[in-house]
Scaffold this motif. Structure first.
Motif, PDB file in Angstrom:
ATOM      1  N   HIS B   8       0.813  -1.221   0.000  1.00 20.01           N
ATOM      2  CA  HIS B   8       0.000   0.000   0.000  1.00 20.01           C
ATOM      3  C   HIS B   8       0.847   1.272   0.000  1.00 20.01           C
ATOM      4  O   HIS B   8       0.290   2.385  -0.072  1.00 20.01           O
ATOM      5  N   ASP B   9       2.156   1.137   0.091  1.00 22.24           N
ATOM      6  CA  ASP B   9       3.055   2.293   0.274  1.00 22.24           C
ATOM      7  C   ASP B   9       2.901   3.285  -0.882  1.00 22.24           C
ATOM      8  O   ASP B   9       3.097   2.932  -2.048  1.00 22.24           O
ATOM      9  N   ILE B  10       2.595   4.522  -0.564  1.00 28.44           N
ATOM     10  CA  ILE B  10       2.380   5.558  -1.592  1.00 28.44           C
ATOM     11  C   ILE B  10       3.646   5.832  -2.393  1.00 28.44           C
ATOM     12  O   ILE B  10       3.585   6.349  -3.517  1.00 28.44           O
ATOM     13  N   ASN B  20       2.360   5.217 -13.056  1.00 27.33           N
ATOM     14  CA  ASN B  20       2.898   6.208 -12.119  1.00 27.33           C
ATOM     15  C   ASN B  20       2.258   7.585 -12.265  1.00 27.33           C
ATOM     16  O   ASN B  20       2.663   8.535 -11.594  1.00 27.33           O
ATOM     17  N   GLN B  21       1.256   7.687 -13.139  1.00 20.37           N
ATOM     18  CA  GLN B  21       0.562   8.962 -13.291  1.00 20.37           C
ATOM     19  C   GLN B  21      -0.350   9.227 -12.087  1.00 20.37           C
ATOM     20  O   GLN B  21      -0.750   8.296 -11.397  1.00 20.37           O
ATOM     21  N   ALA B  22      -0.667  10.482 -11.888  1.00 21.26           N
ATOM     22  CA  ALA B  22      -1.533  10.842 -10.754  1.00 21.26           C
ATOM     23  C   ALA B  22      -2.993  10.540 -11.087  1.00 21.26           C
ATOM     24  O   ALA B  22      -3.406  10.596 -12.249  1.00 21.26           O
ATOM     25  N   ASN B  23      -3.768  10.203 -10.072  1.00 21.69           N
ATOM     26  CA  ASN B  23      -5.231  10.116 -10.182  1.00 21.69           C
ATOM     27  C   ASN B  23      -5.730   9.104 -11.206  1.00 21.69           C
ATOM     28  O   ASN B  23      -6.738   9.330 -11.859  1.00 21.69           O
ATOM     29  N   ILE B  24      -5.011   8.022 -11.340  1.00 19.17           N
ATOM     30  CA  ILE B  24      -5.488   6.956 -12.217  1.00 19.17           C
ATOM     31  C   ILE B  24      -6.148   5.865 -11.366  1.00 19.17           C
ATOM     32  O   ILE B  24      -6.033   5.864 -10.137  1.00 19.17           O
ATOM     33  N   ASP B  25      -6.829   4.941 -12.026  1.00 16.67           N
ATOM     34  CA  ASP B  25      -7.497   3.856 -11.296  1.00 16.67           C
ATOM     35  C   ASP B  25      -6.518   2.765 -10.852  1.00 16.67           C
ATOM     36  O   ASP B  25      -6.722   2.135  -9.809  1.00 16.67           O
ATOM     37  N   PHE B  26      -5.484   2.536 -11.654  1.00 13.97           N
ATOM     38  CA  PHE B  26      -4.700   1.311 -11.454  1.00 13.97           C
ATOM     39  C   PHE B  26      -3.205   1.541 -11.232  1.00 13.97           C
ATOM     40  O   PHE B  26      -2.364   1.049 -11.998  1.00 13.97           O
ATOM     41  N   PRO B  27      -2.854   2.277 -10.161  1.00 10.78           N
ATOM     42  CA  PRO B  27      -1.434   2.365  -9.800  1.00 10.78           C
ATOM     43  C   PRO B  27      -0.983   1.020  -9.225  1.00 10.78           C
ATOM     44  O   PRO B  27      -1.807   0.105  -9.037  1.00 10.78           O
ATOM     45  N   ALA B  50      -4.559  -5.435 -13.676  1.00 11.87           N
ATOM     46  CA  ALA B  50      -4.423  -4.095 -14.248  1.00 11.87           C
ATOM     47  C   ALA B  50      -3.227  -3.386 -13.639  1.00 11.87           C
ATOM     48  O   ALA B  50      -3.036  -3.399 -12.417  1.00 11.87           O
ATOM     49  N   ILE B  51      -2.428  -2.753 -14.495  1.00  6.99           N
ATOM     50  CA  ILE B  51      -1.313  -1.917 -14.034  1.00  6.99           C
ATOM     51  C   ILE B  51      -1.229  -0.743 -15.006  1.00  6.99           C
ATOM     52  O   ILE B  51      -0.931  -0.932 -16.193  1.00  6.99           O
ATOM     53  N   GLY B  52      -1.539   0.444 -14.521  1.00 12.32           N
ATOM     54  CA  GLY B  52      -1.600   1.616 -15.391  1.00 12.32           C
ATOM     55  C   GLY B  52      -2.618   1.396 -16.491  1.00 12.32           C
ATOM     56  O   GLY B  52      -3.749   0.970 -16.225  1.00 12.32           O
ATOM     57  N   ASP B  53      -2.207   1.635 -17.734  1.00 11.51           N
ATOM     58  CA  ASP B  53      -3.141   1.412 -18.849  1.00 11.51           C
ATOM     59  C   ASP B  53      -2.905   0.044 -19.498  1.00 11.51           C
ATOM     60  O   ASP B  53      -3.364  -0.207 -20.609  1.00 11.51           O
ATOM     61  N   GLN B  54      -2.187  -0.822 -18.817  1.00  9.90           N
ATOM     62  CA  GLN B  54      -1.869  -2.152 -19.328  1.00  9.90           C
ATOM     63  C   GLN B  54      -2.566  -3.229 -18.488  1.00  9.90           C
ATOM     64  O   GLN B  54      -3.041  -2.962 -17.389  1.00  9.90           O
ATOM     65  N   TRP B 415     -14.180   4.539  -6.773  1.00 17.44           N
ATOM     66  CA  TRP B 415     -12.784   4.859  -6.467  1.00 17.44           C
ATOM     67  C   TRP B 415     -12.619   5.166  -4.979  1.00 17.44           C
ATOM     68  O   TRP B 415     -13.607   5.383  -4.270  1.00 17.44           O
ATOM     69  N   CYS B 416     -11.370   5.170  -4.515  1.00 23.48           N
ATOM     70  CA  CYS B 416     -11.048   5.463  -3.114  1.00 23.48           C
ATOM     71  C   CYS B 416      -9.928   6.501  -3.063  1.00 23.48           C
ATOM     72  O   CYS B 416      -8.967   6.413  -3.832  1.00 23.48           O
ATOM     73  N   GLU B 417     -10.053   7.399  -2.137  1.00 22.56           N
ATOM     74  CA  GLU B 417      -9.004   8.403  -1.924  1.00 22.56           C
ATOM     75  C   GLU B 417      -8.804   8.582  -0.434  1.00 22.56           C
ATOM     76  O   GLU B 417      -9.784   8.578   0.322  1.00 22.56           O
ATOM     77  N   LYS B 418      -7.561   8.726  -0.045  1.00 23.95           N
ATOM     78  CA  LYS B 418      -7.309   9.007   1.377  1.00 23.95           C
ATOM     79  C   LYS B 418      -5.953   9.668   1.515  1.00 23.95           C
ATOM     80  O   LYS B 418      -4.989   9.249   0.868  1.00 23.95           O
ATOM     81  N   GLU B 419      -5.873  10.677   2.352  1.00 26.05           N
ATOM     82  CA  GLU B 419      -4.625  11.375   2.682  1.00 26.05           C
ATOM     83  C   GLU B 419      -3.553  10.342   3.035  1.00 26.05           C
ATOM     84  O   GLU B 419      -3.788   9.451   3.843  1.00 26.05           O
ATOM     85  N   GLY B 420      -2.395  10.482   2.406  1.00 24.69           N
ATOM     86  CA  GLY B 420      -1.285   9.580   2.737  1.00 24.69           C
ATOM     87  C   GLY B 420      -1.242   8.325   1.880  1.00 24.69           C
ATOM     88  O   GLY B 420      -0.303   7.521   2.007  1.00 24.69           O
ATOM     89  N   PHE B 421      -2.266   8.146   1.026  1.00 20.47           N
ATOM     90  CA  PHE B 421      -2.307   6.958   0.150  1.00 20.47           C
ATOM     91  C   PHE B 421      -2.638   7.387  -1.276  1.00 20.47           C
ATOM     92  O   PHE B 421      -3.183   8.472  -1.495  1.00 20.47           O
ATOM     93  N   ASN B 422      -2.324   6.527  -2.208  1.00 16.61           N
ATOM     94  CA  ASN B 422      -2.714   6.777  -3.594  1.00 16.61           C
ATOM     95  C   ASN B 422      -4.221   6.687  -3.753  1.00 16.61           C
ATOM     96  O   ASN B 422      -4.874   5.933  -3.036  1.00 16.61           O
ATOM     97  N   ARG B 423      -4.726   7.395  -4.728  1.00 15.15           N
ATOM     98  CA  ARG B 423      -6.074   7.098  -5.206  1.00 15.15           C
ATOM     99  C   ARG B 423      -6.015   5.746  -5.923  1.00 15.15           C
ATOM    100  O   ARG B 423      -5.062   5.460  -6.649  1.00 15.15           O
TER     101      ARG B 423
END
Lengths: 437, 437
Positions: B8-10, B20-27, B50-54, B415-423
């Motif tokens: 889970h490490d951001i 590695n882009q911001a605000n994507i579904d699949f980091p 899923a990983i990024g757009d791949q 989707w999920c968002e939380k301070e300290g973690f990726n979306r």
């Protein structure tokens, strides 16, 4: 539409001697399918056909390669641990295999020698589910049951206004359906006594059976393609006896507004043999709707459905208590009824279920709903026999019940009889209740 | 119980640059599973991540044999046209594979070279159902939805007395669930206008969506073995976005006394990716019950459930009309909500469902029920947004709706968002309505 053919002829006899006795379930005119193996063996489960007190092993038949064309293709498909592929092949294949089996098992058949090793005594086998049930839907087709139960829940309004228009049904749980011999623990759950302020948790106090037929779909339909009433029966592979166990006190508290849930999904039990729609042809009867009642909407109406849409399948239910087993006294009959009383036919159930485009898969099952007859004595559940638990039922040995006790075994049977034809049977389904965990 | 681990490490980044882009579904912190193949190909369907757009092709990963122990066993099981076997292996296997995938996809991984050929662009793939759903149960966990809908059907008695005690659910139809992209005909059926004497038959006039989460069971339980609340989450494999399409006018006429039936079983649509329960750990939140409400019965209560039983999964629903498609204007948002408002947690659903001994099989699905939030604008169905069809909803391009029109495409996202973690995102589910047949 003449549904009777040479396989129904009362004069047929079999070289399997036990099939020629009077009043048995499995004469050569029946030929129902199950999935079995030898008891306590590591054999693969595979398809089998009942004949007298024997089962014809379809593994041996398929391998012997004595059939031709569709019949051979069908028996190869039925040589499997689940009959879904065979059931999905459709009417032509089912009928071809039935005819080939009837011919091969007749007295004087050229195949008697090849099939002598294909017989296993039914006393030596165990069953599994005859097919994988993808989805199970329970209907509510006995107006006598719907009225009697409705009266208990809604005394002023027993039969809801939609009942005479809509073949009422709801989705059930497939995972907890098992084959005859099922043993299960009395379910725990939430209940609320009418005079209690808050609900309580514990073992069900009003455990009941429901005397039903199970109806197996054969060939499915694509999502979006409704099955017309004129085509509906081509999708119906066959019938079994079905006990849809019910926890009445759980049901009363949980069922509004989305219907029964935990009251139903802890266990349901099917008889092992599937008696085909074709085998039941002689016992079909006309279906009528009281002229004072609404007549079915167009999509649920056909001349064939009026002429022969109903099936006169007789059913009864017996109870064997722990005391009876200890004393060696036989199970006692609780009631007896017939599917001919159903307010809706199987074809109407199939057509209604798909009129919105819903898809069936081979092996899906419909429950007929509890088949209570017009008289109180013909009720298909203890809820009705005991009038909501208010009147005690006295068993043959003097024991009494309002609902089921731990240790009770419930046995249900089905059969058909008609002048000019053999009696055939659906066999039986039994299940036993263990104490709550 | 610390549910957060290194996956889970951001700060983790991937050698797959698009992840590695911001605000994507699949980091790299997400790693959801689906079943896919290349579009318009005859390839076998198999598991992918899923990983990024791949998508990482698990056939290639399994064959490369670069993982060890449980992770390798798990990836071999997930290299299949349905994920049921993998889902049934349990938490240890899921977690081992997640860690191995996270390590293999990280920037600097020794496996980058071996996996370079395992990537397929998501734009080049098509999905199938991620698993075989044996049984599907729909819950009713939003008290705001239950109250709003109850008010329309029963103005004086919107919320029934059992709602605050029982996690209300009912069995749904599994056969008609399909994956995002589902296109289906408006269902036909019986309806009865309030002022009509008799019902009529025809196309549904009040076709609606329901904004839900789908919750996939992983490891099952034996019939008779209840799953305690402390163990419930170990059985939950992951989540998707789920549209439980509903025909409101069919429902109103058919649903008593056994619940919704044809109003629901014509189509239901899941998003293709299953986001695992482990991936959702950072977005879990405390679950509270208003102190004036009944507190859960003991079997539905645990400290862990109070502390972290809820999931703050945000969801929205968009509509794209035929006119929007023709004009090239984008779909417009109808509402937005969160699963954190649920009156019952996933663990409570699982425990309640099995408290009577009912058995889950791997791949079974629970619907959360429509996730309406406390405000009217957060309603998860058109029935609520249009106040039972009485108020017209104006879309961004000036079109109006009370229910869905033919040609409408409904899109739901999570989707999920939380301070300290990726979306992280659950992706989307879409489905389109064709005219009635």
């Amino acid at each position: 539409m003449n549904l009777i053919n040479e396989t129904h002829d009362i004069n047929l006899t079999s070289w399997v001697e036990s099939a020629n006795q009077a009043n048995i379930d499995f004469p050569i005119q029946n030929l129902p399918f199950a999935v079995f193996r030898r008891k306590n063996s590591n054999e693969e489960f595979r398809g089998g056909v009942a004949i007298g007190d024997q089962v014809l092993d379809l593994n041996v038949v398929a391998t012997a390669n004595i059939f031709n064309g569709l019949a051979q293709e069908a028996v190869v498909a039925a040589n499997a641990p689940a009959l879904n592929e065979f059931m999905g092949m459709g009417q032509e294949y089912w009928s071809a295999l039935r005819l080939a089996l009837s011919q091969a098992l007749r007295a004087g058949s050229e195949h008697q020698h090849a099939l002598a090793d294909a017989l296993v005594a039914q006393s030596d086998i165990e069953f599994s589910m005859p097919c994988h049930i993808g989805d199970y839907t329970d209907f509510y087709t006995s107006i006598y049951h719907a009225t009697a139960v409705g009266r208990l829940f809604r005394p002023d309004n027993p039969l809801l206004p939609n009942y005479k228009w809509v073949p009422i049904g709801y989705h059930g749980r497939a995972s907890s359906i098992d084959v005859s011999g099922q043993v299960f623990h009395r379910p725990n759950g939430q209940t609320k006594a009418p005079d209690a302020e808050v609900p309580s948790f514990g073992p069900c106090k009003r455990l009941d059976y429901e005397l039903e037929l199970g109806i197996y779909l054969g060939k499915g339909n694509a999502l979006g393609d409704a099955i017309s009433i004129s085509n509906a029966e081509n999708h119906v592979f066959g019938f079994c006896v079905f006990n849809d166990w019910s926890a009445r006190d759980l049901q009363a508290w949980e069922y509004q507004p989305l219907g029964p849930f935990l009251a139903k999904n802890f266990a349901s039990t099917v008889s092992p043999w599937i008696v085909t729609t074709e085998a039941l042809a002689p016992y079909r009867t006309c279906w009528t709707r009281d002229e004072n009642d609404p007549q079915p909407m167009d999509y649920l109406e056909s001349a064939h459905n009026r002429e022969a849409g109903a099936f006169d399948i007789q059913m009864d239910v017996l109870l064997e208590s722990e005391k009876m087993r200890a004393d060696g006294t036989p199970a006692c009959k609780l009631s007896e009824s017939s599917f001919k009383h159903s307010y809706w036919t199987v074809a109407q159930m199939v057509t209604h279920h798909t009129v919105n485009g819903c898809n069936f898969l081979p092996g899906d099952m419909l429950g007929s709903g509890t088949q209570s007859g017009p008289d109180h004595e013909e009720a298909g559940s203890m809820l009705e026999l005991s009038r909501g638990g208010k009147e005690s039922i006295t068993l043959a040995n003097g024991e009494t019940r309002t609902f089921l006790n731990d240790g009770d075994k419930v046995i249900m049977r089905g059969w058909c009889e008609k002048e000019g034809f053999n009696r055939i049977g659906l066999g039986f389904v039994e299940g036993t209740i263990l104490p709550a965990k």
